[in-house]
Design a protein around this motif. Structure first.
Motif, PDB file in Angstrom:
ATOM      1  N   UNK A 171      20.236  64.004  47.562  1.00  0.00           N
ATOM      2  CA  UNK A 171      21.281  62.895  48.322  1.00  0.00           C
ATOM      3  C   UNK A 171      21.195  61.319  47.991  1.00  0.00           C
ATOM      4  N   UNK A 172      19.798  61.072  47.747  1.00  0.00           N
ATOM      5  CA  UNK A 172      19.557  59.768  47.301  1.00  0.00           C
ATOM      6  C   UNK A 172      20.185  59.518  45.725  1.00  0.00           C
ATOM      7  N   UNK A 173      19.744  60.834  45.138  1.00  0.00           N
ATOM      8  CA  UNK A 173      19.919  60.450  43.543  1.00  0.00           C
ATOM      9  C   UNK A 173      21.599  60.306  43.454  1.00  0.00           C
ATOM     10  N   UNK A 174      22.240  61.054  44.018  1.00  0.00           N
ATOM     11  CA  UNK A 174      23.813  60.923  44.127  1.00  0.00           C
ATOM     12  C   UNK A 174      24.194  59.570  44.371  1.00  0.00           C
ATOM     13  N   UNK A 175      23.672  58.920  45.651  1.00  0.00           N
ATOM     14  CA  UNK A 175      24.103  57.685  46.124  1.00  0.00           C
ATOM     15  C   UNK A 175      23.595  56.742  45.027  1.00  0.00           C
ATOM     16  N   UNK A 176      22.303  56.832  44.741  1.00  0.00           N
ATOM     17  CA  UNK A 176      21.949  55.763  43.488  1.00  0.00           C
ATOM     18  C   UNK A 176      22.973  55.632  42.389  1.00  0.00           C
ATOM     19  N   UNK A 177      23.363  56.953  41.833  1.00  0.00           N
ATOM     20  CA  UNK A 177      24.093  56.957  40.649  1.00  0.00           C
ATOM     21  C   UNK A 177      25.424  56.326  40.736  1.00  0.00           C
ATOM     22  N   UNK A 178      25.881  56.458  42.108  1.00  0.00           N
ATOM     23  CA  UNK A 178      27.526  55.950  42.492  1.00  0.00           C
ATOM     24  C   UNK A 178      27.076  54.307  42.429  1.00  0.00           C
ATOM     25  N   UNK A 179      25.922  53.972  43.279  1.00  0.00           N
ATOM     26  CA  UNK A 179      25.694  52.576  43.379  1.00  0.00           C
ATOM     27  C   UNK A 179      25.693  51.787  41.740  1.00  0.00           C
ATOM     28  N   UNK A 180      25.000  52.347  41.024  1.00  0.00           N
ATOM     29  CA  UNK A 180      24.887  51.984  39.724  1.00  0.00           C
ATOM     30  C   UNK A 180      26.253  51.711  38.882  1.00  0.00           C
ATOM     31  N   UNK A 181      27.079  52.828  39.175  1.00  0.00           N
ATOM     32  CA  UNK A 181      28.363  52.728  38.593  1.00  0.00           C
ATOM     33  C   UNK A 181      29.276  51.793  39.199  1.00  0.00           C
ATOM     34  N   UNK A 182      29.113  51.384  40.671  1.00  0.00           N
ATOM     35  CA  UNK A 182      29.752  50.247  41.215  1.00  0.00           C
ATOM     36  C   UNK A 182      29.247  49.020  40.639  1.00  0.00           C
ATOM     37  N   UNK A 183      27.900  48.775  40.475  1.00  0.00           N
ATOM     38  CA  UNK A 183      27.409  47.759  39.915  1.00  0.00           C
ATOM     39  C   UNK A 183      28.030  47.397  38.713  1.00  0.00           C
ATOM     40  N   UNK A 184      28.185  48.461  37.666  1.00  0.00           N
ATOM     41  CA  UNK A 184      28.483  48.340  36.435  1.00  0.00           C
ATOM     42  C   UNK A 184      30.020  47.996  36.402  1.00  0.00           C
ATOM     43  N   UNK A 210      31.441  46.274  38.736  1.00  0.00           N
ATOM     44  CA  UNK A 210      31.686  44.894  39.042  1.00  0.00           C
ATOM     45  C   UNK A 210      31.325  43.923  37.751  1.00  0.00           C
ATOM     46  N   UNK A 211      30.129  44.158  37.023  1.00  0.00           N
ATOM     47  CA  UNK A 211      29.644  43.545  35.970  1.00  0.00           C
ATOM     48  C   UNK A 211      30.850  43.745  34.677  1.00  0.00           C
ATOM     49  N   UNK A 212      31.190  44.895  34.287  1.00  0.00           N
ATOM     50  CA  UNK A 212      31.753  45.099  32.996  1.00  0.00           C
ATOM     51  C   UNK A 212      33.193  45.050  33.130  1.00  0.00           C
ATOM     52  N   UNK A 213      33.908  45.570  34.287  1.00  0.00           N
ATOM     53  CA  UNK A 213      35.369  45.724  34.427  1.00  0.00           C
ATOM     54  C   UNK A 213      35.932  44.290  35.081  1.00  0.00           C
ATOM     55  N   UNK A 214      35.058  44.137  36.120  1.00  0.00           N
ATOM     56  CA  UNK A 214      35.632  42.940  36.897  1.00  0.00           C
ATOM     57  C   UNK A 214      34.952  41.432  36.608  1.00  0.00           C
ATOM     58  N   UNK A 215      34.181  41.258  35.655  1.00  0.00           N
ATOM     59  CA  UNK A 215      33.346  40.280  35.395  1.00  0.00           C
ATOM     60  C   UNK A 215      33.067  39.313  36.561  1.00  0.00           C
ATOM     61  N   UNK A 216      32.281  40.265  37.613  1.00  0.00           N
ATOM     62  CA  UNK A 216      31.705  39.568  38.925  1.00  0.00           C
ATOM     63  C   UNK A 216      30.010  39.781  38.867  1.00  0.00           C
ATOM     64  N   UNK A 217      29.553  39.022  37.857  1.00  0.00           N
ATOM     65  CA  UNK A 217      28.225  39.222  37.546  1.00  0.00           C
ATOM     66  C   UNK A 217      27.426  39.021  38.799  1.00  0.00           C
ATOM     67  N   UNK A 218      27.848  37.963  39.824  1.00  0.00           N
ATOM     68  CA  UNK A 218      26.937  37.581  40.945  1.00  0.00           C
ATOM     69  C   UNK A 218      27.064  38.924  41.981  1.00  0.00           C
ATOM     70  N   UNK A 219      28.054  39.681  42.055  1.00  0.00           N
ATOM     71  CA  UNK A 219      28.106  40.519  42.967  1.00  0.00           C
ATOM     72  C   UNK A 219      27.369  41.862  42.346  1.00  0.00           C
ATOM     73  N   UNK A 220      27.482  41.788  40.852  1.00  0.00           N
ATOM     74  CA  UNK A 220      26.777  43.175  40.543  1.00  0.00           C
ATOM     75  C   UNK A 220      25.296  42.815  40.615  1.00  0.00           C
ATOM     76  N   UNK A 221      24.780  41.508  40.347  1.00  0.00           N
ATOM     77  CA  UNK A 221      23.476  41.049  40.759  1.00  0.00           C
ATOM     78  C   UNK A 221      23.014  41.545  41.959  1.00  0.00           C
TER      79      UNK A 221
END
Length: 164
Positions: A63-76, A78-89
């Motif tokens: 469960x933690x692994x699945x959550x973590x992978x999805x959070x990393x995807x969301x972070x990416x 925000x950073x790569x697609x939406x250019x919202x680096x402060x949110x990604x950080x």
């Protein structure tokens, strides 16, 4: 919504943020489940049901692994697609603290078992106290980063209201 946050296509920033908050709630529930299972495991001392506990840990780990992978995807996203680096950080900082919290929780459980097995061992009791304090400090950092995220994301909510 979950498909767009998990798959190849990107979700809008507000949906990503809402999904991140939902994932954090899932983490909280997973910790509650882990703690209740560990408490039940300790109650069986000295005849621990290790197989049952190992099964619980396996499920929680997945469960933690699945959550973590999805959070990393969301972070990416925000950073790569939406250019919202402060949110990604902010999300990245939460992710690091969550990893540390999980590692500390495992250490705490081992120490708690040691204290249960050796109730007269003052070092074990002291270690339990130290680890509990570290986890509380860690939880405070997570809370602080979540507050930072809330502050950084205010514009997303105000733009949602303007669209309606």
């Amino acid at each position: 919504m979950a498909d767009s946050a998990e798959g190849g296509e990107s979700a809008n920033p507000l949906d990503l943020l809402k999904r991140f908050y939902a994932l954090q709630e899932e983490r909280v529930e997973a910790y509650r489940f882990l703690e209740s299972g560990f408490s039940a495991y300790l109650e069986g001392a000295p005849n621990y049901n290790f197989d049952l506990y190992r099964s619980l840990v396996h499920e929680i780990t997945r469960s933690f692994k699945t959550i973590s992978e999805e959070v990393v995807n969301i972070q990416q996203q925000f950073h790569d697609v939406h250019s919202m680096s402060r949110l990604a950080d902010c999300i990245g900082k939460v992710q690091v603290e969550e990893k540390d919290k999980l590692e500390q929780t495992v250490q705490l459980q081992l120490s708690r078992q040691g204290a249960t097995d050796n109730p007269d061992d003052a070092c074990q009791k002291a270690q339990v106290g130290e680890l509990q304090q570290k986890i509380q400090e860690n939880v405070q950092k997570i809370y602080d980063y979540m507050e930072d995220l809330k502050f950084e994301s205010e514009d997303l909510y105000s733009s949602e209201g303007a669209e309606r």
